[in-house]
Motif scaffolding. Structure first.
Motif: not given
Length: 143
Positions: A1-4, A6-7, A114-119
């Motif tokens: 939910w929080v990621a949504s 943020f995105t 390996l946090k590919f989405v954050a990089i």
């Protein structure tokens, strides 16, 4: 939910920029290629912008420092080449350098875990702070 949330917030700025470019310029697709540079630069300027906002909110008068123009008005010098200016080494430069260290650690953590989405997001911040902080340091140390 929080990621949504943020995105959605993270995508609103680039979408607004793309829409504005499409409405104004016929070659908008070429201009959109510069969006990452624009975003990184805006991020790097966040320290000086934050300082200005707090000065305004607290009612502090601060001097307006003009961008140096290399004193090209004298008749002997008609070129900016070889001309330098020096700004003061102040707390703003230290904060920018601290943010470079902080975001470098965050980038290291994201890559090593390996946090590919954050990089990409972290890399955008890193590039902005390295560019603006590096220029601030260079100008402060220039003799």
């Amino acid at each position: 939910w929080v990621a949504s949330i943020f995105t959605i917030n993270a995508c609103s700025y680039p979408l607004f920029y793309i829409y504005a470019q499409r409405e104004i310029y016929p070659d908008w697709k070429r201009r959109v290629l510069f969006l990452p540079i624009l975003m990184a630069g805006a991020t790097g300027l966040s320290v000086i912008n934050t300082k200005a906002v707090f000065s305004g909110l607290l009612g502090r008068k601060s001097a307006f420092h003009r961008t140096p123009k290399f004193n090209l008005s004298d008749s002997q010098a008609r070129s900016w080449k070889g001309r330098h200016y020096r700004s003061r080494f102040n707390i703003t430069v230290l904060v920018e350098l601290a943010l470079i260290v902080y975001i470098s650690l965050a980038l290291y953590y994201a890559v090593s875990n390996l946090k590919f989405v954050a990089i990409p997001f972290i890399l955008l911040y890193w590039l902005g702070f390295v560019f603006i902080g590096g220029l601030s340091l260079l100008h402060a140390l220039r003799r």
